[in-house]
Design a protein around this motif. Structure first.
Motif, short mmCIF file in Angstrom:
data_model
loop_
_atom_site.label_atom_id
_atom_site.label_comp_id
_atom_site.label_asym_id
_atom_site.label_seq_id
_atom_site.Cartn_x
_atom_site.Cartn_y
_atom_site.Cartn_z
N LYS A 100 0.81 -1.23 0.00
CA LYS A 100 0.00 0.00 0.00
C LYS A 100 0.84 1.27 0.00
O LYS A 100 0.49 2.26 0.64
N ILE A 130 -9.26 -4.88 -3.20
CA ILE A 130 -9.30 -4.91 -1.74
C ILE A 130 -8.78 -6.27 -1.26
O ILE A 130 -9.30 -7.32 -1.67
N SER A 138 -8.20 -9.10 1.58
CA SER A 138 -8.90 -9.51 2.81
C SER A 138 -7.97 -9.34 4.02
O SER A 138 -6.75 -9.20 3.85
N SER A 139 -8.55 -9.37 5.23
CA SER A 139 -7.78 -9.08 6.44
C SER A 139 -6.66 -10.11 6.69
O SER A 139 -5.65 -9.80 7.32
N GLU A 140 -6.83 -11.35 6.14
CA GLU A 140 -5.80 -12.38 6.37
C GLU A 140 -4.45 -12.02 5.75
O GLU A 140 -3.42 -12.54 6.17
N TRP A 141 -4.49 -11.15 4.74
CA TRP A 141 -3.23 -10.81 4.05
C TRP A 141 -2.19 -10.25 5.01
O TRP A 141 -1.00 -10.47 4.84
N ALA A 142 -2.68 -9.50 6.04
CA ALA A 142 -1.74 -8.86 6.98
C ALA A 142 -0.84 -9.90 7.65
O ALA A 142 0.34 -9.63 7.92
N THR A 143 -1.37 -11.11 7.88
CA THR A 143 -0.58 -12.14 8.56
C THR A 143 0.57 -12.64 7.68
O THR A 143 1.63 -13.03 8.18
N TRP A 192 -8.07 -19.33 2.09
CA TRP A 192 -8.93 -18.27 2.61
C TRP A 192 -10.19 -18.12 1.74
O TRP A 192 -10.17 -18.47 0.56
#
Lengths: 317, 113
Positions: free
Chosen positions: A194, A208, A210-215, A265
């Motif tokens: 980003k 967009i 998903s939130s799992e990408w942060a891990t 996911w």
């Protein structure tokens, strides 16, 4: 009494020179012009008239050109790096054209009544506009790259031991391919982290995550950076060496593992086209990533077989 | 024909440019100001335009091969250049190199005949 045209000329040259040498150069230039006038006067047996003085100044050239002779000539892109720069620039423009064309196609498909004659100039403008930004960034990066190479004296410190083995059949790496690889990897790394806008064009196209990408982000970034380093090394020295082959093959494993994890996911990526209320959502399902995983797996196998041939050629060479 | 002429002209210009440093170092064994140096070189068969000579003099000065100072000569302020100690050494090295090159070229020319 100095002819006023000589003073005007010296003054004009002076205005193009840096402050620290300005007066010195202009004084010397004026002194030289006066001597030349004296010499011509002696030859003619009379004073030079204004037209003859102006003719002498014409012969000397435009004040900007005269001043330029006294200035250092730094270049943004060094001669030694120019072939690399040109290939990367070509790759960058091609990639930008493909990306912009894809986005235009997506938008046209989404629009109720697409107008080709409206879309075409928009597409050409977006390619030109983005390419200009790309050109500016690439030039800046290359300037910094060339400066760091110069400071580290890298090209002068090369060792003959680093020369590649010659395989039986010449195995050169396409620089165009490596240039495209470098550009794509920089873009993807910046996108997933980003550091560049996630939204493109008007109506906007958003990807967009998903939130799992942060891990997984640190691992994805690490694989992308390693791939980028390898792509850069292929670009700078466009031939296969054993370490390069091993590194390329070794990178398939973490990539496959990451794709496998992502495919577990639900909806890892969602594509959103348009503004909030009228936005169209397209979620890439886990099945899409399973297909990508299988596709990449097949590519990895084919690539390993091909690279195995390169390694065998080294052994025989 | 004109294409070839332009090519040959470029080649001879490159050759002259390479020799110009040596010629200037030889010429300023006797101190000269810019204009007198240009005339001196011209009288000896080497025409150099001022757009080349003055920047070259400054470059050689920045490399400490020449020194210069402003003097009043014939009632006029002139920047006079002369060879430095380092310039004298450079002149000797270049003269030796030139003799070797000249000999090598002579050998090559005679070998070709």
């Amino acid at each position: 009494m100095i002819n006023p045209w000589l003073n005007r000329y010296a003054y004009a040259v002076k205005s193009h020179l840096p402050a620290q040498v300005r007066n010195d150069v202009a004084d010397e230039l004026l002194s030289d012009l006066i001597d030349e006038c004296d010499y011509r006067s002696e030859t003619l047996g009379r004073e030079l008239n204004d037209d003859e003085v102006k003719q002498l100044l014409q012969e000397r050239g435009h004040p900007l050109l005269v001043a330029a002779n006294f200035l250092p000539r730094p270049s943004l892109i060094s001669e030694s790096l120019f072939p690399l720069y040109r290939q990367l620039l070509q790759g960058l423009v091609m990639l930008i054209a493909v990306v912009q064309l894809s986005f235009s196609a997506i938008r046209a498909a989404q629009a109720p009544d697409p107008n080709f004659w409206q879309l075409l100039p928009q597409l050409l403008w977006s390619i030109l506009n983005t390419s200009l930004y790309g050109f500016a960034w690439l030039t800046l990066l290359f300037y910094l790259f060339a400066e760091s190479i110069k400071k580290a004296n890298l090209l002068q410190r090369w060792q003959a031991d680093s020369l590649p083995l010659v395989p039986e059949r010449g195995k050169y790496i396409s620089r165009t391919g490596s240039a495209i690889e470098v550009v794509v990897l920089i873009y993807v790394t910046a996108w997933v982290n980003k550091t560049i806008p996630q939204s493109l064009g008007e109506p906007s196209i958003d990807l967009i995550f998903s939130s799992e990408w942060a891990t997984l982000l640190p691992w994805i970034t690490a694989v992308l950076i390693a791939s980028l380093a390898l792509a850069l090394s292929k670009l700078i020295t466009p031939y296969w060496t054993r370490p390069k082959v091993y590194a390329e093959l070794a990178l398939h494993l973490p990539t496959l593992m990451l794709l496998f994890l992502i495919s577990q996911w639900d909806n890892p990526i969602t594509l959103i086209i348009g503004a909030e209320e009228n936005a169209n959502h397209w979620a890439a399902s886990s099945n899409s990533f399973r297909i990508a995983l299988i596709g990449y797996g097949v590519y990895a196998i084919v690539d390993t077989v091909r690279k195995w041939g390169v390694l065998k050629a080294f052994t025989r060479g | 024909m004109s294409d070839n002429h332009a090519k040959f002209n470029k080649l001879t210009m490159e050759l002259r440019r390479g020799l110009l440093v040596m010629a200037v170092l030889e010429a300023v064994v006797t101190p000269h100001y810019g204009y007198s140096l240009r005339r001196h070189m011209e009288q000896n068969g080497l025409t150099v335009d001022e757009g080349t000579l003055y920047p070259l003099l400054r470059r050689l000065e920045s490399q400490e091969l020449l020194t210069s100072d402003w003097q009043v000569q014939e009632g006029r302020k002139r920047r006079v250049y002369q060879l430095s100690t380092l310039g004298e050494q450079a002149r000797e090295v270049m003269a030796r190199e030139w003799q070797q090159l000249n000999q090598a070229l002579t050998n090559l020319t005679e070998g070709a005949q």
